[in-house]
Design a protein around this motif. Structure first.
Motif, PDB file in Angstrom:
ATOM      1  N   GLY A 218      82.202 121.469  97.952  1.00 23.04           N
ATOM      2  CA  GLY A 218      81.584 121.847  99.227  1.00 23.04           C
ATOM      3  C   GLY A 218      80.117 121.476  99.278  1.00 23.04           C
ATOM      4  N   ASP A 219      79.416 121.708  98.164  1.00 25.39           N
ATOM      5  CA  ASP A 219      78.001 121.330  98.102  1.00 25.39           C
ATOM      6  C   ASP A 219      77.830 119.819  98.271  1.00 25.39           C
ATOM      7  N   LEU A 220      78.709 119.066  97.624  1.00 19.22           N
ATOM      8  CA  LEU A 220      78.617 117.606  97.712  1.00 19.22           C
ATOM      9  C   LEU A 220      78.933 117.110  99.121  1.00 19.22           C
ATOM     10  N   TYR A 221      79.951 117.704  99.749  1.00 22.93           N
ATOM     11  CA  TYR A 221      80.277 117.311 101.125  1.00 22.93           C
ATOM     12  C   TYR A 221      79.110 117.617 102.065  1.00 22.93           C
ATOM     13  N   GLN A 222      78.458 118.754 101.837  1.00 21.87           N
ATOM     14  CA  GLN A 222      77.306 119.101 102.665  1.00 21.87           C
ATOM     15  C   GLN A 222      76.191 118.084 102.493  1.00 21.87           C
ATOM     16  N   GLN A 223      75.930 117.697 101.237  1.00 19.39           N
ATOM     17  CA  GLN A 223      74.898 116.691 100.988  1.00 19.39           C
ATOM     18  C   GLN A 223      75.267 115.359 101.636  1.00 19.39           C
ATOM     19  N   ALA A 224      76.543 115.002 101.529  1.00 18.00           N
ATOM     20  CA  ALA A 224      76.995 113.753 102.142  1.00 18.00           C
ATOM     21  C   ALA A 224      76.828 113.803 103.660  1.00 18.00           C
TER      22      ALA A 224
ATOM     23  N   ALA B 245      82.535 114.954 107.142  1.00 20.06           N
ATOM     24  CA  ALA B 245      82.089 115.539 105.877  1.00 20.06           C
ATOM     25  C   ALA B 245      81.861 117.044 106.007  1.00 20.06           C
ATOM     26  N   PHE B 246      81.245 117.473 107.110  1.00 23.84           N
ATOM     27  CA  PHE B 246      81.048 118.910 107.320  1.00 23.84           C
ATOM     28  C   PHE B 246      82.395 119.638 107.438  1.00 23.84           C
ATOM     29  N   ALA B 247      83.358 118.987 108.100  1.00 26.51           N
ATOM     30  CA  ALA B 247      84.673 119.605 108.248  1.00 26.51           C
ATOM     31  C   ALA B 247      85.359 119.753 106.892  1.00 26.51           C
ATOM     32  N   LYS B 248      85.193 118.747 106.027  1.00 23.37           N
ATOM     33  CA  LYS B 248      85.752 118.857 104.677  1.00 23.37           C
ATOM     34  C   LYS B 248      85.027 119.937 103.883  1.00 23.37           C
ATOM     35  N   GLU B 249      83.718 120.032 104.094  1.00 27.37           N
ATOM     36  CA  GLU B 249      82.978 121.125 103.454  1.00 27.37           C
ATOM     37  C   GLU B 249      83.539 122.476 103.876  1.00 27.37           C
ATOM     38  N   ALA B 250      83.811 122.594 105.179  1.00 27.96           N
ATOM     39  CA  ALA B 250      84.329 123.866 105.697  1.00 27.96           C
ATOM     40  C   ALA B 250      85.635 124.242 105.012  1.00 27.96           C
ATOM     41  N   GLU B 251      86.508 123.273 104.796  1.00 24.04           N
ATOM     42  CA  GLU B 251      87.770 123.566 104.118  1.00 24.04           C
ATOM     43  C   GLU B 251      87.539 124.014 102.680  1.00 24.04           C
ATOM     44  N   CYS B 252      86.571 123.382 102.023  1.00 26.44           N
ATOM     45  CA  CYS B 252      86.231 123.810 100.659  1.00 26.44           C
ATOM     46  C   CYS B 252      85.709 125.240 100.652  1.00 26.44           C
ATOM     47  N   ARG B 253      84.857 125.562 101.606  1.00 23.96           N
ATOM     48  CA  ARG B 253      84.314 126.930 101.681  1.00 23.96           C
ATOM     49  C   ARG B 253      85.436 127.934 101.925  1.00 23.96           C
ATOM     50  N   GLU B 254      86.411 127.559 102.738  1.00 26.28           N
ATOM     51  CA  GLU B 254      87.537 128.454 102.979  1.00 26.28           C
ATOM     52  C   GLU B 254      88.346 128.654 101.704  1.00 26.28           C
TER      53      GLU B 254
END
Length: 308
Positions: free
Chosen positions: A35-41, A57-66
């Motif tokens: 999630g941290d990496l997706y946010q940076q990306a 990328a933010f949407a993938k981050e969101a899935e990681c956070r979930e």
């Protein structure tokens, strides 16, 4: 050809998600790191003005956070995704984000709506109301979907009200009332105008606006098959609640309109509207309601055998 910094971060995040982990790592920590990496990306893509890729990328981050049970962070990530898609995919109206799921087959995920789910679960109803209000604006301004916009404004109003944001709640309820009227749901519109007027009467700071809500309600009554009985009854009721209303320009205007409609006098009706517009410029909504009333007058005259 070398990869951009954003693409390199994205590849690193994808690799982290697909990794099996090691002896000293857990699935939760894997998703947190990804999630941290997706946010940076995503932020790097924003610097490059690649907003579609930033949204992905933010949407993938969101899935990681979930997946790592970080609900607040998931809500923020969905919100960031929605904002990025607004720049990269304005035609998609922000409501649905096309992403490749990291854990399931390709699907369509709600962006702003998913943000709201997380916010309400966390008890952050004020922020949820802000997002719901924005959805209402999108439905109205971009989709021209009055029904969905009306429902979103009412839902936002309810959440603002329970957070004691009365002024903002009333603004949403007023917008919902306007839309009910546009949809020719006049009883619902009248009920909302009366609700907002009642709340406004309780404060010296908002009492001045009551005459506007009563005026809109009166126009709705007359637009409802030229219902002068309801219009007269409501005018009397409003004058009881606010004794000053009958003497205001708006109150006198509604009273004069009722008389013109009751008498089927199109000429008088037109003159009354013209005089009022010279002093208080009619907005588009009022003009639309007055045209509905006038058409009702014309139809009534035709039914009687001729135009007055």
């Amino acid at each position: 050809m070398s990869k951009s910094p954003a693409q390199a971060l994205l590849d690193k995040a994808d690799k982290k998600v697909s990794s099996s982990g090691g002896w000293f790592s857990s699935a939760t920590s894997k998703y947190e790191e990804a999630g941290d990496l997706y946010q940076q990306a995503a932020n790097s893509f924003k610097i490059e003005k690649a907003f579609k890729e930033a949204g992905d990328a933010f949407a993938k981050e969101a899935e990681c956070r979930e997946n790592s049970k970080e609900q607040n962070e998931a809500a923020n990530a969905w919100w960031n995704a929605a904002k990025a898609y607004k720049r990269g995919f304005p035609q998609r109206k922000l409501l649905y984000l096309p992403i490749q799921s990291i854990s399931t087959p390709p699907s369509r995920y709600p962006g702003l709506k998913q943000t709201i789910v997380h916010l309400t679960q966390a008890g952050r109803f004020r922020q949820a109301a802000d997002r719901e209000k924005e959805i209402g604006q999108i439905h109205l301004q971009e989709n021209n979907d009055l029904r969905q916009a009306c429902e979103s404004y009412e839902r936002a109003g309810d959440w603002y009200a329970q957070e004691d944001a009365a002024a903002t709640a009333n603004a949403c309820y007023k917008d919902a009332a306007d839309l009910h009227a546009d949809l020719e749901e006049f009883p619902q519109a009248i009920a909302r105008y009366e609700q907002v007027a009642t709340h406004s009467l309780s404060s010296p700071l908002t009492k001045y606006s009551v005459k506007e809500y009563y005026l809109r309600s009166g126009l709705c009554s007359l637009a409802m098959q030229n219902d002068t009985v309801s219009a007269k009854r409501n005018l009397a009721k409003y004058s009881e609640k606010d004794p000053s209303y009958a003497t205001t320009r708006e109150g006198k205007f509604v009273h004069a309109l009722i008389e013109a409609v009751e008498n089927g006098d199109q000429e008088a009706f037109t003159g009354i509207v013209f005089e009022f517009d010279q002093v208080v410029k009619l907005d588009n909504w009022k003009t639309g309601m007055l045209l509905k009333i006038k058409r009702g007058l014309e139809d009534g005259a035709a039914d009687d055998g001729g135009i007055m």
